[in-house]
Design a protein around this motif. Structure first.
Motif, PDB file in Angstrom:
ATOM      1  N   LEU A 121     124.832  24.139  86.386  1.00  0.00           N
ATOM      2  CA  LEU A 121     126.191  24.213  85.841  1.00  0.00           C
ATOM      3  C   LEU A 121     126.178  23.864  84.358  1.00  0.00           C
ATOM      4  O   LEU A 121     126.866  24.494  83.555  1.00  0.00           O
ATOM      5  CB  LEU A 121     127.107  23.261  86.613  1.00  0.00           C
ATOM      6  CG  LEU A 121     128.589  23.317  86.219  1.00  0.00           C
ATOM      7  CD1 LEU A 121     129.130  24.729  86.338  1.00  0.00           C
ATOM      8  CD2 LEU A 121     129.412  22.363  87.067  1.00  0.00           C
ATOM      9  N   ILE A 122     125.365  22.870  83.998  1.00  0.00           N
ATOM     10  CA  ILE A 122     125.308  22.484  82.584  1.00  0.00           C
ATOM     11  C   ILE A 122     124.778  23.640  81.742  1.00  0.00           C
ATOM     12  O   ILE A 122     125.348  24.007  80.723  1.00  0.00           O
ATOM     13  CB  ILE A 122     124.405  21.240  82.389  1.00  0.00           C
ATOM     14  CG1 ILE A 122     125.032  20.071  83.161  1.00  0.00           C
ATOM     15  CG2 ILE A 122     124.249  20.912  80.919  1.00  0.00           C
ATOM     16  CD1 ILE A 122     124.170  18.841  83.187  1.00  0.00           C
ATOM     17  N   VAL A 160     128.175  29.864  78.404  1.00  0.00           N
ATOM     18  CA  VAL A 160     129.536  30.381  78.231  1.00  0.00           C
ATOM     19  C   VAL A 160     130.102  29.900  76.906  1.00  0.00           C
ATOM     20  O   VAL A 160     130.718  30.678  76.155  1.00  0.00           O
ATOM     21  CB  VAL A 160     130.438  29.932  79.398  1.00  0.00           C
ATOM     22  CG1 VAL A 160     131.904  30.147  79.062  1.00  0.00           C
ATOM     23  CG2 VAL A 160     130.067  30.694  80.653  1.00  0.00           C
ATOM     24  N   ILE A 161     129.868  28.619  76.606  1.00  0.00           N
ATOM     25  CA  ILE A 161     130.412  28.082  75.349  1.00  0.00           C
ATOM     26  C   ILE A 161     129.800  28.818  74.152  1.00  0.00           C
ATOM     27  O   ILE A 161     130.503  29.204  73.220  1.00  0.00           O
ATOM     28  CB  ILE A 161     130.171  26.553  75.260  1.00  0.00           C
ATOM     29  CG1 ILE A 161     131.063  25.872  76.298  1.00  0.00           C
ATOM     30  CG2 ILE A 161     130.473  26.035  73.869  1.00  0.00           C
ATOM     31  CD1 ILE A 161     130.728  24.421  76.548  1.00  0.00           C
ATOM     32  N   ILE A 162     128.489  29.046  74.220  1.00  0.00           N
ATOM     33  CA  ILE A 162     127.845  29.781  73.118  1.00  0.00           C
ATOM     34  C   ILE A 162     128.476  31.167  72.964  1.00  0.00           C
ATOM     35  O   ILE A 162     128.805  31.607  71.865  1.00  0.00           O
ATOM     36  CB  ILE A 162     126.325  29.904  73.369  1.00  0.00           C
ATOM     37  CG1 ILE A 162     125.672  28.521  73.239  1.00  0.00           C
ATOM     38  CG2 ILE A 162     125.679  30.888  72.378  1.00  0.00           C
ATOM     39  CD1 ILE A 162     124.229  28.491  73.661  1.00  0.00           C
ATOM     40  N   ASN A 172     129.392  35.287  85.619  1.00  0.00           N
ATOM     41  CA  ASN A 172     129.172  35.214  87.063  1.00  0.00           C
ATOM     42  C   ASN A 172     128.337  33.998  87.433  1.00  0.00           C
ATOM     43  O   ASN A 172     128.640  33.289  88.397  1.00  0.00           O
ATOM     44  CB  ASN A 172     128.466  36.475  87.560  1.00  0.00           C
ATOM     45  CG  ASN A 172     129.442  37.620  87.755  1.00  0.00           C
ATOM     46  OD1 ASN A 172     130.656  37.429  87.701  1.00  0.00           O
ATOM     47  ND2 ASN A 172     128.921  38.811  87.975  1.00  0.00           N
ATOM     48  N   LEU A 173     127.277  33.745  86.680  1.00  0.00           N
ATOM     49  CA  LEU A 173     126.426  32.585  86.952  1.00  0.00           C
ATOM     50  C   LEU A 173     127.231  31.298  86.817  1.00  0.00           C
ATOM     51  O   LEU A 173     127.139  30.395  87.643  1.00  0.00           O
ATOM     52  CB  LEU A 173     125.237  32.564  85.980  1.00  0.00           C
ATOM     53  CG  LEU A 173     124.149  33.599  86.258  1.00  0.00           C
ATOM     54  CD1 LEU A 173     123.212  33.719  85.066  1.00  0.00           C
ATOM     55  CD2 LEU A 173     123.361  33.214  87.514  1.00  0.00           C
ATOM     56  N   PHE A 174     128.030  31.263  85.781  1.00  0.00           N
ATOM     57  CA  PHE A 174     128.878  30.103  85.552  1.00  0.00           C
ATOM     58  C   PHE A 174     129.843  29.924  86.729  1.00  0.00           C
ATOM     59  O   PHE A 174     130.004  28.832  87.270  1.00  0.00           O
ATOM     60  CB  PHE A 174     129.630  30.272  84.232  1.00  0.00           C
ATOM     61  CG  PHE A 174     130.665  29.234  83.987  1.00  0.00           C
ATOM     62  CD1 PHE A 174     130.305  27.905  83.786  1.00  0.00           C
ATOM     63  CD2 PHE A 174     132.015  29.566  83.946  1.00  0.00           C
ATOM     64  CE1 PHE A 174     131.262  26.940  83.559  1.00  0.00           C
ATOM     65  CE2 PHE A 174     132.980  28.607  83.722  1.00  0.00           C
ATOM     66  CZ  PHE A 174     132.611  27.290  83.529  1.00  0.00           C
ATOM     67  N   GLY A 175     130.430  31.038  87.146  1.00  0.00           N
ATOM     68  CA  GLY A 175     131.377  30.991  88.264  1.00  0.00           C
ATOM     69  C   GLY A 175     130.716  30.485  89.531  1.00  0.00           C
ATOM     70  O   GLY A 175     131.247  29.614  90.227  1.00  0.00           O
ATOM     71  N   ASP A 212     129.943  26.065  93.496  1.00  0.00           N
ATOM     72  CA  ASP A 212     129.108  25.112  94.233  1.00  0.00           C
ATOM     73  C   ASP A 212     129.550  23.674  93.974  1.00  0.00           C
ATOM     74  O   ASP A 212     129.496  22.819  94.848  1.00  0.00           O
ATOM     75  CB  ASP A 212     127.637  25.266  93.824  1.00  0.00           C
ATOM     76  CG  ASP A 212     127.105  26.619  94.229  1.00  0.00           C
ATOM     77  OD1 ASP A 212     127.804  27.319  94.993  1.00  0.00           O
ATOM     78  OD2 ASP A 212     126.000  26.978  93.781  1.00  0.00           O
ATOM     79  N   ARG A 213     130.012  23.429  92.767  1.00  0.00           N
ATOM     80  CA  ARG A 213     130.400  22.081  92.377  1.00  0.00           C
ATOM     81  C   ARG A 213     131.771  21.733  92.969  1.00  0.00           C
ATOM     82  O   ARG A 213     131.942  20.699  93.598  1.00  0.00           O
ATOM     83  CB  ARG A 213     130.434  22.023  90.843  1.00  0.00           C
ATOM     84  CG  ARG A 213     131.030  20.782  90.237  1.00  0.00           C
ATOM     85  CD  ARG A 213     130.029  19.623  90.291  1.00  0.00           C
ATOM     86  NE  ARG A 213     130.597  18.442  89.692  1.00  0.00           N
ATOM     87  CZ  ARG A 213     131.448  17.643  90.304  1.00  0.00           C
ATOM     88  NH1 ARG A 213     131.823  17.923  91.539  1.00  0.00           N
ATOM     89  NH2 ARG A 213     131.924  16.572  89.709  1.00  0.00           N
TER      90      ARG A 213
END
Lengths: 274, 326, 525
Positions: free
Chosen positions: A11-12, A18-20, A257-260, A265-266
């Protein structure tokens, strides 16, 4: 630091990605190597080279610069789109669940009509009414996509409605408004947030698809879908003009998608299997 | 049971009314009309009288509600009207394009099953091994690619670079079913199957992992029953219904025609027909399409709802059950 | 219910669903699955974006919409006169004509011509056909302006209501294709024409042709010609590359580069009178400024547009008519691309960039031009995008609105400043058409309400002038007036290209865009 401890390294990493992405998109006008709108017909359709990393299009514009600039259009438009879609959908869904009865059936039948309406056709028709343009494309997609959120929000709220604490709040004299915003919403927002984050990729695709059909962003605005569609008949002669923006869409959707996934999961590990 | 189905079918009426009125309204406010758009295509000038005459012949100068109710009355008496553009019977035009869409739907669903069932199972069996990671990465990529990009990539690789398959799918010069060929169907169905398989593989993998962790499996294992046999006898059997539900939902999406894919590959189906009709403001065709979509939507919903009953007989059929299906 | 039963039921649903779909597909397919058995040894498949429902020319009946174009283009029907390369009428089914007076024209028909129905072509047959034409066609009655027709053996005498100097030109329009109206089969749009080919079958998407054994001229050489409709340029490109078709009409500009290998392909092209042009909106305040209109004309890079964006497949235009016309390009003068001069003119007229944002302004008003166009012709958005940039360089902001809804928007005179479209400027080879449709006070396509009394006067003269020489001179004067007023700017003329397999010859595009397949068409083994 307990927050970070519970957060998976995945997640980190993906949040950072995403932020980048968001920063690159925001700063695009400052970091582009060339003016993405400057035409130079003598430089038309150059192969990728050191000056033009992804070559140039038929107007002699730098594709790489346009792809960077397109990030701004594509990403922020998608975020706006997802935001409005989910807010409207959640509002309708919660209202339907809370008030029940005739309001509920009315809202749900309306959402049936919209769900049954072919999304792309609806969007094309709306774009035909309002004219092309990225705002209108967003409007069209919001108008057709909200029922999905309405249904999820409704069923989640229904689960909550029967809970003891709601009855307690009612007995305690809380108003409808208070109960919805203070009691129900915070309890259902987690899964909805996950749904909307997971939806970013899909929405980005749909927005790009509309632009690909010539109904989203209008030239000369740099937008990935419309760049691909404008250059589609150059696929054989200058494939980079199509694959540059195509790759950008892919990378961007993949990151979201990866971020999502990792966010789900979190926040909502139960739903993982679904 | 039959009573239930009948009542569900009755539901189609308000939806058809809502959906057709919605589409009529949108198209009406979109402005423009088939007559002028056709003439513009030719780029020749026509006097205003000729134009008005033609507009009048089509009844496009009547008030909006009159046009809608006129269409509605026709619809309920079985007359769907004639295309403003070609003058042909709308029902005939529509049904001539439908086989292409149905065939594309069938082939791409078949491809999806052929790809996703073995890979899904394999991935689950090799849980957290290299093969599993590769398959999962692939599904991830498949999920993140817009289908029009996949279409262009496939054309670039298989039609342009390798020359194995035609870039345009329909046979030259023909329309309807006679324009279709298996070879031509490959690229568009693969394009569709890639996105669907990516979704299916993940679902099947999750499902099988779930089943494999259940008690009866460990029981069977303990009794020394071979793994393959457990897999076929129990796990797969229990996964069928979910796959069918998935399939029904995908079929619902596909039967509406995938406008972009049909356009890119020149596959002569209803999705392309609808997009073209909107461009030409050919209301009667658009209405027919919208009615078809409503029908598909309700039919697929009915099928999936009924299938829940089979999965779990305790589920009661309830008209007002608005489940979280989306 | 046991699990097994559930599964059976589940499978049952799937089976029913699939069975429904398959049977549905089969049911619908019966009847439309007709395939040509074996291809004739000598055959030719021609892919075109010019045929189909969207072009309103599906079918071959010349009396319906634009289907006459298909009738003539594909060698089924012929007109009384046909255009040469200079767009002047020459004999075809007729051998000569003479005006008995201003309103009476006598036409002599060719002997020994037969319709494919077997009926001989005589004045009565032509009369029947033309009478049906003016009874049911939309444009023809107004164009031809026929009062009555007399038929006597092979002499046809046409009486017009008013003097009609363009009568012979209009008879070249494909709606004037002469067919045997007694043999017209409405069911499948089959017509009995006099051309080198006979249509075996006709649908909205395909025409199958075979030679006419009784053709009056040189007989057709290709055993089977299939004309097939394409709606997508990329599909057309791919089909020629894979050899599925051997000839194309309407290839996208970008694709020509793929067919440069002269061992494998042949490209023939010609300039047509289809012109990409802009008309200004005379109701708009900003447009009323002469300097702005002049700068507009100076600020568009026509050369760059044609040479780079259209890959050279076009001709830079000056006025509405291309070079091959007597009164064409070289006879008139217009501004060419000169940004420096444009800047100076704007400067002198008081348009300066006072706030440094790159856009000129005057009296607090920004120099913004609303450019209305449509994407239906792929050249138009390219022109808009190119002009947007080149005009920005001289300080004019262009807001492009490229929409398929342009025909609605252009009615709103407050919504646009420049309307850029494409039109066939001289479908009959005659200059009058362009002016009467686009530039006069009561013209249907004069969307910007342009008017010039001198032009109206000349137009009146033109409408009654019979001498071709004098008509040319008038046309040149009239063009110069609209150009000097900067009310119109002409960017380019469409270059119509036909690309074929190198084995195919005798298929050349024509400036009129009317003639494609003829008995010249040859396919080498």
């Amino acid at each position: 630091m307990s927050v970070l401890k519970n957060t998976s390294p995945k997640l980190i990493v993906f949040s950072a990605a995403v932020i980048i992405l968001l920063i690159v998109a925001a700063l695009a006008p400052l970091i582009v190597p060339h003016d993405p709108y400057a035409q130079d017909l003598s430089q038309a359709l150059l192969n990728p080279n050191s000056a033009h990393l992804l070559g140039t299009d038929r107007f002699g514009r730098d594709i790489f610069a346009r792809v960077l600039m397109g990030a701004q259009t594509s990403i922020y438009s998608t975020l706006v789109l997802v935001f409005f879609t989910s807010v409207i959908g959640i509002f309708v869904g919660v209202a339907a669940a809370w008030f029940g009865g005739i309001i509920d059936s009315l809202l749900m039948r309306t959402s049936d009509v919209f769900l049954a309406f072919p999304a792309l056709i609806f969007a094309i028709a709306v774009a035909a009414v309002l004219g092309g343009g990225i705002q209108n494309a967003i409007l069209a997609l919001v108008a057709i996509s909200w029922p999905k959120y309405a249904r999820i929000a409704r069923s989640l709220s229904l689960e909550q409605k029967g809970e003891l604490y709601i009855s307690a709040a009612k007995v305690g004299g809380a108003s409808d408004f208070q109960i919805i915003f203070i009691e129900i919403l915070p309890n259902i927002i987690g899964p909805l947030l996950v749904t909307s984050v997971l939806d970013i990729g899909t929405m980005m695709m749909e927005l790009a698809a509309l632009s690909f059909l010539g109904l989203g962003a209008q030239p000369p605005i740099a937008e990935w879908g419309s760049m691909m569609s404008d250059n589609r008949n150059l696929l054989q002669i200058a494939p980079w003009t199509v694959f540059g923006p195509g790759l950008a869409i892919f990378i961007c959707i993949a990151i979201f998608n990866l971020f999502g996934d990792s966010l789900r999961d979190r926040i909502d590990p139960k739903r993982r299997k679904k | 049971m039959f009573n239930y189905i009948f009542r569900r079918l009755l539901q189609i009426i308000p939806i058809v009314l809502g959906i057709t009125f919605l589409s009529f309204t949108i198209m009406y406010f979109a402005g423009g009309n088939a007559v002028e758009i056709l003439l513009e295509n030719q780029g020749l000038a026509v006097s205003q009288e000729v134009l008005n005459q033609k507009i009048h012949e089509l009844g496009l100068d009547r008030p909006f509600l009159v046009q809608y109710f006129d269409w509605l009355i026709g619809f309920f008496s079985g007359d769907l009207g004639r295309s403003y553009v070609s003058g042909n019977d709308v029902f005939a035009v529509f049904t001539s394009k439908l086989p292409a869409t149905i065939i594309l739907t069938l082939i791409s669903l078949l491809l999806t099953l052929v790809i996703s069932i073995p890979l899904g199972i394999y991935s689950a069996l090799k849980h957290n091994k290299l093969a599993d990671y590769i398959i999962r990465a692939a599904t991830f990529i498949g999920n993140s690619l817009p289908n029009f990009f996949v279409a262009l990539l496939l054309i670039f690789i298989f039609a342009i670079s390798l020359g194995w398959l035609p870039a345009i799918s329909s046979k030259i010069g023909s329309s309807g079913l006679s324009s279709l060929s298996l070879k031509g169907a490959l690229l568009p169905s693969f394009t569709l199957a890639i996105a669907m398989s990516s979704k299916y593989i993940r679902q099947i993998r999750a499902l099988i992992l779930d089943e494999l962790s259940k008690d009866y499996i460990s029981g069977a294992k303990a009794r020394g029953i071979p793994k393959a046999s457990i897999l076929i006898k129990d796990v797969l059997k229990n996964s069928w219904l979910m796959i069918i539900t998935l399939l029904a939902l995908s079929a619902g999406d596909l039967l509406g025609g995938t406008a972009i894919i049909e356009t890119i590959f020149q596959w002569d189906g209803v999705g392309k027909l609808a997009v073209d009709a909107i461009e030409m403001r050919d209301y009667p065709i658009i209405q027919m399409y919208v009615v078809w979509m409503a029908f598909i939507y309700l039919f697929i919903n009915l099928i999936t709802d009924l299938s829940y009953v089979f999965i779990d007989p305790r589920v009661k059929l309830n008209m007002d059950r608005d489940d979280e299906r989306a | 219910m046991s699990r097994i039963t559930q599964i059976r039921n589940g499978l049952g649903i799937l089976a029913v669903l699939l069975a429904c779909l398959v049977s549905c597909a089969l049911l619908l397919s019966t009847g439309c699955a007709q395939q040509e058995g074996q291809s004739s040894q000598n055959s030719f498949v021609y892919g075109t974006t010019g045929y189909g429902v969207d072009m309103s020319d599906a079918g071959l009946n010349p009396h319906k919409d634009y289907s006459g174009w298909s009738c003539v283009r594909y060698g089924v029907g012929e007109t009384l006169f046909k255009f040469n390369e200079q767009m002047q009428p020459e004999p075809w089914l007729a051998t000569e004509f003479k005006y008995l007076d201003d309103k009476t024209c006598q036409i002599t028909l060719r002997d020994g011509v037969k319709f494919s129905s077997g009926r001989a072509l005589d004045a009565q047959a032509v009369k029947d056909c033309l009478e049906q034409l003016i009874a049911i066609h939309d444009r023809a009655p107004h164009d031809l302006n026929i009062e009555s027709i007399d038929a006597d053996k092979n002499i046809l005498t046409i009486h017009t209501k008013e003097p009609n100097p363009s009568l012979i030109n209009y008879l070249c329009d494909p709606y004037g294709a002469i067919v045997d109206v007694s043999a017209y089969d409405k069911a499948d749009d089959q017509v009995a024409g006099t051309g080198p080919y006979i249509a075996k079958s006709v649908s909205d998407t395909e025409i199958s042709l075979e030679p006419n054994p009784d053709y009056w001229g040189e007989k057709a050489k290709v055993g089977n010609v299939i004309v097939s409709s394409f709606t997508d340029g990329d599909a057309l490109t791919a089909a020629l590359q894979t050899g599925e078709i051997q000839g194309t009409y309407g290839l996208p500009y970008a694709s020509y580069a793929l067919f440069n290998d002269t061992n494998k392909y042949a490209t023939n092209s010609t300039n047509t009178s289809r012109v990409f042009f802009g008309q200004v909106n005379c109701n708009s305040e900003i447009i009323k400024d002469d300097a702005v209109r002049t700068a507009l004309a100076l600020g568009i890079d026509k050369e760059g547009f044609v040479n780079t964006l259209l890959n050279g497949h076009g001709a830079v235009a000056t006025g509405p008519f291309p070079e091959n016309f007597d009164f064409g390009k070289n006879k008139v003068k217009a501004e060419s691309y000169d940004p420096e001069k444009a800047k100076k003119i704007l400067e002198d007229a008081g348009w300066v960039d006072s706030d440094g944002d790159g856009i000129r302004d005057k009296d607090g008003k920004k120099l913004v031009i609303r450019w209305l166009t449509y994407p239906g012709r792929m050249e138009l958005p390219l022109l808009a995008e190119s002009a947007q940039y080149s005009l920005k360089q001289i300080g004019i902001e262009v807001e492009v609105n490229s929409t398929s809804n342009h025909s609605e928007i252009r009615k709103d005179k407050g919504a646009w400043d420049v309307y850029v479209s494409a039109i066939v400027a001289a479908p009959t080879g005659d200059p009058q058409y362009f002016f009467t449709t686009s530039c006069l006070k009561d013209s249907a396509k004069n969307f910007g309400d342009y008017s010039n009394p001198e032009l109206e006067k000349l137009a009146k003269q033109l409408s009654t002038e019979f001498d071709p020489q004098k008509r040319s001179e008038l046309a040149i004067k009239m063009q110069q007036i609209i150009l000097d007023d900067h009310a119109y700017f002409f960017a380019s003329h469409l270059n119509m290209g036909i690309v074929t397999d190198s084995h195919v010859s005798g298929l050349n595009p024509h400036p009129s865009d009317y003639y494609e397949i003829s008995s010249d068409l040859t396919v080498k083994e």
